[in-house]
Design an enzyme around this catalytic site. Structure first.
Site, mmCIF file in Angstrom:
data_model
loop_
_atom_site.group_PDB
_atom_site.id
_atom_site.type_symbol
_atom_site.label_atom_id
_atom_site.label_comp_id
_atom_site.label_asym_id
_atom_site.label_seq_id
_atom_site.Cartn_x
_atom_site.Cartn_y
_atom_site.Cartn_z
ATOM 1 N N CYS A 2 19.785 81.296 60.602
ATOM 2 C CA CYS A 2 19.847 80.010 60.018
ATOM 3 C C CYS A 2 20.465 79.212 61.034
ATOM 4 C CB CYS A 2 20.867 80.154 58.880
ATOM 5 S SG CYS A 2 20.330 81.254 57.642
ATOM 6 N N ARG A 27 15.207 77.538 63.448
ATOM 7 C CA ARG A 27 15.972 78.600 63.392
ATOM 8 C C ARG A 27 15.672 78.890 62.054
ATOM 9 N NH1 ARG A 27 20.085 79.687 67.079
ATOM 10 N NH2 ARG A 27 21.276 81.211 65.450
ATOM 11 N N TRP A 76 16.860 80.616 56.651
ATOM 12 C CA TRP A 76 15.753 81.479 56.692
ATOM 13 C C TRP A 76 16.109 82.637 55.723
ATOM 14 C CZ3 TRP A 76 14.861 86.603 57.996
ATOM 15 C CH2 TRP A 76 13.625 86.820 58.280
ATOM 16 N N ASN A 102 25.602 81.814 58.559
ATOM 17 C CA ASN A 102 24.410 82.712 59.185
ATOM 18 C C ASN A 102 24.703 84.102 59.251
ATOM 19 O OD1 ASN A 102 22.262 82.915 60.881
ATOM 20 N ND2 ASN A 102 23.265 82.337 62.551
ATOM 21 N N GLY A 103 23.639 84.829 58.790
ATOM 22 C CA GLY A 103 23.875 86.276 59.167
ATOM 23 C C GLY A 103 23.771 86.924 57.852
ATOM 24 N N GLU A 485 0.127 89.582 74.722
ATOM 25 C CA GLU A 485 0.550 88.066 74.213
ATOM 26 C C GLU A 485 -0.347 87.280 73.584
ATOM 27 O OE1 GLU A 485 3.437 86.703 73.892
ATOM 28 O OE2 GLU A 485 3.240 84.647 74.505
ATOM 29 N N LYS A 489 0.181 85.885 69.797
ATOM 30 C CA LYS A 489 0.307 84.291 69.624
ATOM 31 C C LYS A 489 -0.458 84.037 68.599
ATOM 32 C CE LYS A 489 3.170 83.405 71.140
ATOM 33 N NZ LYS A 489 4.268 83.768 72.008
ATOM 34 N N GLU A 492 0.680 85.085 65.162
ATOM 35 C CA GLU A 492 1.838 84.498 64.193
ATOM 36 C C GLU A 492 1.486 82.784 64.116
ATOM 37 O OE1 GLU A 492 4.444 84.331 68.495
ATOM 38 O OE2 GLU A 492 5.477 84.157 66.656
ATOM 39 N N HIS A 508 -11.451 105.021 74.177
ATOM 40 C CA HIS A 508 -10.621 106.189 73.611
ATOM 41 C C HIS A 508 -10.443 105.866 71.954
ATOM 42 C CE1 HIS A 508 -10.013 108.194 77.133
ATOM 43 N NE2 HIS A 508 -9.648 106.897 77.598
ATOM 44 N N LYS A 611 12.976 81.096 64.697
ATOM 45 C CA LYS A 611 12.999 81.288 66.042
ATOM 46 C C LYS A 611 13.847 82.474 66.614
ATOM 47 C CE LYS A 611 12.078 79.509 70.046
ATOM 48 N NZ LYS A 611 10.899 80.058 70.614
HETATM 49 C C1 F6R Z 1 6.564 85.200 69.774
HETATM 50 C C2 F6R Z 1 8.306 85.166 69.585
HETATM 51 C C3 F6R Z 1 9.118 86.351 69.375
HETATM 52 C C4 F6R Z 1 10.322 86.539 70.425
HETATM 53 C C5 F6R Z 1 11.119 87.273 69.922
HETATM 54 C C6 F6R Z 1 12.240 87.676 70.961
HETATM 55 O O1 F6R Z 1 6.124 84.018 69.993
HETATM 56 O O2 F6R Z 1 8.605 83.994 69.669
HETATM 57 O O3 F6R Z 1 8.395 87.254 69.394
HETATM 58 O O4 F6R Z 1 9.695 86.323 71.754
HETATM 59 O O5 F6R Z 1 11.518 87.229 68.496
HETATM 60 O O6 F6R Z 1 13.088 86.580 70.799
HETATM 61 P P1 F6R Z 1 14.302 86.186 72.094
HETATM 62 O O7 F6R Z 1 13.472 85.844 73.199
HETATM 63 O O8 F6R Z 1 14.815 85.083 71.409
HETATM 64 O O9 F6R Z 1 14.947 87.387 72.096
#
Ligand code: F6R
Length: 616
Positions: A2, A27, A76, A102-103, A485, A489, A492, A508, A611
């Site tokens: 949050c 967040r 969140w 938050n938490g 990657e 992307k 998500e 395989h 995030k």
């Molecule tokens: C994907 C994404 C997440 C973060 C992951 C780690 O686009 O943003 O997979 O990479 O949650 O986050 P950090 O780097 O903040 O530990």
């Protein structure tokens, strides 16, 4: 998970809180709320399910009085679904205390039972309300908000940043933190609190990060930080290295679009101050000592999501140049499987936010089990660097879009720098090879700019594929993490089923998925160089094309063989085998964003995600 903001100073709480929440919305964005003590000493709260704009619209239609003391929250959901009732702030039972959190309070059920036995009534399904009721009750006994916090917070288990204000004590915001982030912003006649510096950077760049198990009391002219027992602790002030403009969209349609265009600058800034005449020197590693760097016999990298794919990519350079064995582990898997660690293992964590709980716990576990820890992080004052023996900051600037983009390239470059630093200290690369790799690194920003010039073509490709419901990504060697990657992307942001595979693994099993019309992105290595895997990847392309796949290749300029075998080719400039993956990733970021846009989705705030994942 949050976003939290607190303010005490002048009669402008509403502006500070809503502006701060706007910058923290990445967040969490399923509900938002504020509480302000107005000039008459009355507590005003407003909270709404939905994005921050719902709350702002509501406040515009039915304004509340401004005041000099306030707190704000963007949520969140964890305990209790997103609703007006479960949104924060939560009030104490007499309505005089407002609290945000938050938490996760892990022992909330037993605390709730204790309160229920005392006749308490709950308005929400959250764990947070337990803390609000307990601190509200403690205030009645102590008459002082800081003392009330002190008598309650050590009873709470789990992860929390709590912020509260009390109607009988205007001009004061009190906060406590355990396993969850909190930063103070120092102003003139005003002070701020935030989950991160984005909350207040529009007002001040002077900041103080708060340690584990500490309580903060801010007033307009003073800041007091104590441990949970009330002993005053010393703190270190730091200057935020970016300004409020960096955290704004600056005319871009989305933060994601802005941040992809910042990939070249993210590389430049991560290199800044770390290249010397002889090669590379990362002064932050001096904290570990050269003897230690020579003595270690293995490196384990812990990370999650995109950061883990950057680690996978970095591993190729780190092993090749330092000749140290490197393993990359997902943080949440690492700490639960009894990994072998000792003082000669360096555990490197990678985290953009520096707050990812899984990674934080992996770092703590590593330290407790005798390893040294190095954090690669993008956020000053975050928890993971504070819990590590040394830190390399990737100076990529704030990343606001939920999907990580510029952080990936900055993280990869930071590991490459680390690899070269090791290679020099351990003598595993000659001077010429070091210089060659440094030249490749220096050339990356310009080459990335060239890649971005093909954005319009990639957007057209994405629009052409709007109706696709499955995309496969293939890569080999250092191209494999790029494929992973690219798939992440797309999942998500565009909510499209996507899988990344090592191209060599295709036969395989995964090749069974190929049927006519299946879209497959292939990251093709350069045909140049003795050990090039180009031919093998072209063979993979031929295998899938023969089965009807539509092949979209990312290949270097001038690679004619690929053009003859693929349906579409996205071109990248020429670079060495370990550097071309850093160029190949940007087109995949653009592709995912454009496909999501074409589907009418919110690229900055994808569903179900936040995030910083600050819960396990
Ligand atoms: C994907 C994404 C997440 C973060 C992951 C780690 O686009 O943003 O997979 O990479 O949650 O986050 P950090 O780097 O903040 O530990």
């Amino acid at each position: 998970m949050c976003g939290i903001v607190g303010y005490v100073g002048n009669d402008k709480s509403l502006e500070v809180l809503l502006g701060g929440l706007k910058r923290l919305e990445y967040r969490g964005y399923d509900s938002a709320g504020i509480a302000v003590i107005d000039g008459d000493g009355a507590m005003n709260t407003r909270k709404r399910a939905g994005k921050l704009s719902v709350l702002s619209d509501d406040l515009e239609q039915a304004p509340i009085a401004n005041g000099a003391t306030g707190i704000g929250h963007t949520r969140w959901a964890t305990h209790g679904g997103p609703s007006d009732r479960n949104a924060h702030p939560h009030l104490g039972d007499d309505g005089k205390l407002a609290l945000i959190h938050n938490g996760i309070i892990e022992n909330y059920a037993e605390l709730k039972q204790e309160l229920l036995n005392d006749g308490a009534e709950f308005e929400s399904e959250t764990d947070t309300e337990v803390a609000a009721l307990l601190i509200g009750k403690a205030y009645r006994e102590t008459g002082d908000l800081t003392s009330a916090f002190r008598s309650v917070v050590s009873r709470l288990e789990g992860a929390f940043t709590l912020l509260a204000i009390h109607q009988d004590e205007p001009g004061v915001v009190v906060a406590a933190r355990r396993n969850s982030p909190l930063v103070i912003g120092l102003g003139e006649g005003e002070n701020f609190l935030g989950s991160d510096v984005a909350a207040f950077v529009a007002y001040t760049r002077r900041a103080v990060a708060i340690g584990q198990d500490e309580i903060v009391t801010i007033r307009p002219d003073s800041v007091l930080v104590t441990d949970f027992a009330g002993n005053e602790v010393t703190t270190d002030e730091f200057e935020v290295s970016w300004n409020a403009d960096a955290a704004d969209k600056g005319g871009w349609p989305s933060f994601m679009a802005k941040e992809i265009t910042e990939e070249p600058a993210a590389v430049t800034n991560t290199l800044l101050g770390r290249l010397t005449e002889d090669g590379v020197h990362i002064s932050e590693l001096d904290d570990l000592g050269e003897d230690y760097l020579k003595a270690i016999d293995r490196i384990t990298i812990v990370a999650c999501g995109t950061a883990a794919y950057a680690a996978d990519l970095g591993k190729y350079a780190l092993e090749k140049w330092s000749r140290l064995p490197v393993t990359v582990e997902l943080s949440h898997e690492f700490r639960y499987r009894d990994p072998v660690l000792d003082e000669r293992t360096l555990v490197v964590s990678i985290s953009q936010s520096g707050e990812t709980m899984d990674t934080l716990m992996a770092v703590k576990y590593a330290r407790e089990n005798g390893a040294k820890t190095l954090s690669i992080c993008n956020t000053q004052g975050a928890t993971i660097p504070r819990e590590s023996d040394a830190v390399i900051y990737t100076h990529a600037g704030p990343e606001v879009a939920v999907a990580s983009t510029k952080a990936f390239v900055a993280q990869a470059v930071a590991i490459y720098l680390l690899a070269l630093h090791f290679a020099q200290v351990r003598g595993t690369l000659g001077q010429e090879q070091v210089q060659h790799n440094v030249a490749e690194l220096k050339a990356l920003p310009d080459k990335l700019e060239q890649v971005l010039e093909s954005s319009a073509d990639i957007a057209a490709l994405a629009r052409w594929m709007t109706d696709t419901d499955s995309v496969i990504f293939l890569g080999r060697n250092a191209g494999f993490p790029v494929a992973m990657e690219g798939a992440l992307k797309l999942k998500e942001i565009a909510y499209i089923h996507a899988e990344g595979f090592a191209a060599g693994e295709l036969k395989h099993g995964p090749i069974a998925l190929i049927e006519p019309g299946q879209h497959v992105f292939v990251v093709v290595p350069s045909p140049r160089g003795e050990n090039s895997l180009h031919k093998k990847v072209v063979s993979n392309i031929q295998e899938i094309r023969a089965r009807g796949a539509v092949v979209l290749a990312i290949a270097e300029m001038g690679d004619a063989e690929v053009a003859a075998n693929a349906d579409e080719v996205v071109r990248i400039p020429l670079a060495g085998p370990l550097f071309e993956p850093i160029l190949a990733v940007a087109p995949l970021h653009i592709f995912a964003m454009e496909l999501a846009k074409a589907k009418g989705l919110d690229v900055d705030q994808p569903r179900n995600l936040a995030k910083s994942v600050t819960v396990e």
